[in-house]
Each structure stands twice: as structure tokens, then as C-alpha cells.
Write an enzyme that holds these catalytic residues in place. Sequence first.
Site, PDB file in Angstrom:
ATOM      1  N   ASP A 116     -19.671 -44.387   9.937  1.00 35.83           N
ATOM      2  CA  ASP A 116     -18.598 -43.667   9.853  1.00 35.83           C
ATOM      3  C   ASP A 116     -18.960 -42.159   9.066  1.00 35.83           C
ATOM      4  O   ASP A 116     -19.441 -42.187   8.134  1.00 35.83           O
ATOM      5  CB  ASP A 116     -17.831 -44.447   8.433  1.00 35.83           C
ATOM      6  CG  ASP A 116     -16.195 -43.831   8.116  1.00 35.83           C
ATOM      7  OD1 ASP A 116     -15.697 -42.971   8.804  1.00 35.83           O
ATOM      8  OD2 ASP A 116     -15.544 -44.350   7.452  1.00 35.83           O
ATOM      9  N   GLY A 168     -12.209 -39.869  16.004  1.00 33.68           N
ATOM     10  CA  GLY A 168     -11.332 -39.424  17.590  1.00 33.68           C
ATOM     11  C   GLY A 168     -11.714 -37.973  17.717  1.00 33.68           C
ATOM     12  O   GLY A 168     -11.258 -37.416  18.776  1.00 33.68           O
ATOM     13  N   ASP A 189      -7.222 -42.524  10.004  1.00 33.00           N
ATOM     14  CA  ASP A 189      -6.684 -43.805   9.562  1.00 33.00           C
ATOM     15  C   ASP A 189      -5.525 -44.418   9.826  1.00 33.00           C
ATOM     16  O   ASP A 189      -4.494 -43.597   9.598  1.00 33.00           O
ATOM     17  CB  ASP A 189      -7.043 -44.019   8.195  1.00 33.00           C
ATOM     18  CG  ASP A 189      -8.673 -43.871   7.557  1.00 33.00           C
ATOM     19  OD1 ASP A 189      -9.399 -43.566   8.531  1.00 33.00           O
ATOM     20  OD2 ASP A 189      -8.980 -44.165   6.754  1.00 33.00           O
TER      21      ASP A 189
HETATM   22  C1  GLA Z   1     -12.749 -44.100   6.472  1.00 31.28           C
HETATM   23  C2  GLA Z   1     -12.496 -44.871   7.779  1.00 31.28           C
HETATM   24  C3  GLA Z   1     -11.830 -46.060   7.174  1.00 31.28           C
HETATM   25  C4  GLA Z   1     -12.388 -46.812   6.082  1.00 31.28           C
HETATM   26  C5  GLA Z   1     -12.814 -45.885   4.904  1.00 31.28           C
HETATM   27  C6  GLA Z   1     -13.968 -46.502   3.767  1.00 31.28           C
HETATM   28  O1  GLA Z   1     -11.676 -43.548   6.084  1.00 31.28           O
HETATM   29  O2  GLA Z   1     -11.882 -44.324   8.771  1.00 31.28           O
HETATM   30  O3  GLA Z   1     -11.716 -47.117   8.315  1.00 31.28           O
HETATM   31  O4  GLA Z   1     -13.758 -47.355   6.750  1.00 31.28           O
HETATM   32  O5  GLA Z   1     -13.517 -44.715   5.426  1.00 31.28           O
HETATM   33  O6  GLA Z   1     -13.950 -45.493   2.966  1.00 31.28           O
END
Ligand code: GLA
Length: 364
Positions: A116, A168, A189
Site C-alpha cells: 500500500d 488507481g 477506498d
Molecule cells: C489504505 C488502503 C486500505 C487499507 C488502509 C489501511 O487506505 O487503501 O485498503 O489497507 O490503507 O491503513
Amino acid sequence: MGWNSWNHFAGKVTDADVRSAADSLVSTGMRDAGYVYVNVDDTWEGKRDAQGVIHPNERFPDMKALGDYIHSKGLKFGIYSSPGAQTCARYEGSLGHEAQDAKTYAEWGVDFLKYDLCSFQQNMNKAEAEHSGDINVGKELMIAAYKKMGEALKATGRPIVYSLCQYGVDQPWKWGPALGANMWRTTDDINDTYGRMIAIGSSQAGLSKYAGPGHWNDPDMLEVGNGKMTEDEYKTHMSLWVLLAAPLLAGNDLTKMSAVDKGILTSKEAIAIDQDSLGKQGDRLYESGDLDVWTKRLSGGRVAVGLFNRSWDTRDVSVDLAEIGFKNGANLRDIWAQKNLGHQSGVFTSRIPKHGVTLIVVSK
Ligand code: GLA
């Protein structure tokens, strides 16, 4: 297909929660329906030792033991990190420790890594600032960081699904596959609201050509069962995700699942659309105001069709069977009603409640 801790447990997840999720995947029949990955998202991380080896925090006493437990149930073990110094929840990231972390994950028996972007955005901003704001410099740095972890995972010799999460931006569907990525988030998200879910799902139009066996667009995890959408809205969510051939990662508390939510998540016929052997992602056929129709080509010359009503009233939504390749008519199967609709030709119309869907499979 599997389960991920974030949507329900977020930063409070514990080893016990993950073990309960694994138990529930088995007892609810979800494992047998195909949900096999048990993915611990952010906030498992602890500190690095003097040698730089990452350790879990006090909520996760023993990651190897957790992996063994998950594997003993016939399931797979997923984990989470960031190419930055810190994860999104400000836990320890993998920056400068990529090979070491990949090796640690492999030792723990990890089968899946979600990587991430999070704080790595600061590294990108800094590099861009040093190059008169050239955003390509940041993008190249990000791609290199994802490549580094992809190579580190490969070097472990353990097959580990590599899931990119950078929301994305910069079209990861174009450069993800070359880095060994198996899936990449295509959006920011999701949350447990109809508005957010349908916005994300609808934004996937046009991306179908980038997905295929081994490399998938990921419109984020499922919210089915988290309680804030209606049954029709969750059926819309599941229908759109299966038409998108999306990775299906449940994000609810599996120990407290209603029969309705379980029925949606474990629908054999809906899952068969998602997992069809052709591996074709569906796309939007047309959109007219609040109504739209999506189609997905399936094996055996069949086509899955989703008729969606995004409005606040009951509405009729139609599809011309000739337009999707059945000019002599076809057999229709309603997936949520689990009912054959017989042989039909011409225009098929379905009366659909607000925020609802009719999902059908059309065959010769
Ligand atoms: C980001 C990701 C989420 C999740 C959080 C965790 O926002 O996009 O899917 O993994 O971090 O902190």
C-alpha cells in the site's frame, strides 16, 4: 477470493479475530465457495530488531503460528505492508527492508502481500520538488518501488500473490503486470455506503481490456454484511463486482453473518460469473440516466448481464438480446431468483426496485 480484516476490524484487529475469521470461513461454507485467502491488513506491524527484522506487535504474538493455523484449515495467509517508511495507519513500512521483509513473510508462510503506497507519496513529492515539479519523476520512483518488492517476493521462491494498492493513480493497469503484480487497486477506498460503492463500481467502465488470468483490476474489497446497505444494494455490489471479475475479498465480521448476507456472498451462480474460466472482465454496455447495463462474456458462448437501477424509484431496465449476440433469442437464467426465465427473444425487460439489480446469464 478470501477475506480481509480492514473493512470491519480496521486498526483494532487481533490474532484472535483473524483465527475466528479462518474458523468461520470453514464453518459458514465460504471456504468451500472459494474464499481461501485470510488477509491481515494494516496494524499488525511492530518494531524492527537490531538486525532490521520486522516483528509483529502485541496483538499478534506469533505470525508463523498464525500462518500455520490458517494453513491447517486449508486456507492461505495474506499480509500487508507499504513501500514507504510508514503504512497508512502509521505502522512500520518496508522502505529499505524490502528483501528482508519478503524473506520474513516467506518464513511465516505468507501467500499474499498487499503493498500500500501510503507514506511513499512523501518520497514521490520530494523527488518531484527536486525536479521542478515533474510528476513523471514521482511516478518512476513509485514504479521502481513496486518493482523492487515484486522482485524480492520472487526471490523468496515462494509463490506470493502480489497486490498493489496505490488507489488507481497513474494507471497501474498499464504498468502493474510487468512488475509481476497479480492485482492492483483501481480506486480510492470503498466504504459501506451505496453512494461510494456504486461510484467505485461505475468508474470501472472501460478497464476490462487490462484484466485477465493472473492480473486483475481490483475495485477494492467487499462491504457485504457490514450493515449499512440494504439487501438490494448488497446484491448490486456483489453483481457489479462479479461482472468486473474483481478479486472477491469479503470484509465483514464472519462470526456474525446474517443468512441474507451469507447467501449473497456464497451464491454459487454469482461466484461462477466472477471466476469464469475465460477470465474476461465485463464492461458497461450502455448507460442512460440512472439505469445501466453491464455484460461479461463467459465460457461456452454465454453472457452474464447486469441490469442496474441506480435511481430512487422502481424502474424498468432493458437489454436487447440481439445486441449482445443472440439474434435468434436465448435461454435466460435469473441468478438471484435462482430461476430459469425460459427462452426469450428481442428485448428483455426487468422491473427493478431502487438501487437494485437483475443479474442474468444468457445462453443459446
Ligand atoms: C489504505 C488502503 C486500505 C487499507 C488502509 C489501511 O487506505 O487503501 O485498503 O489497507 O490503507 O491503513
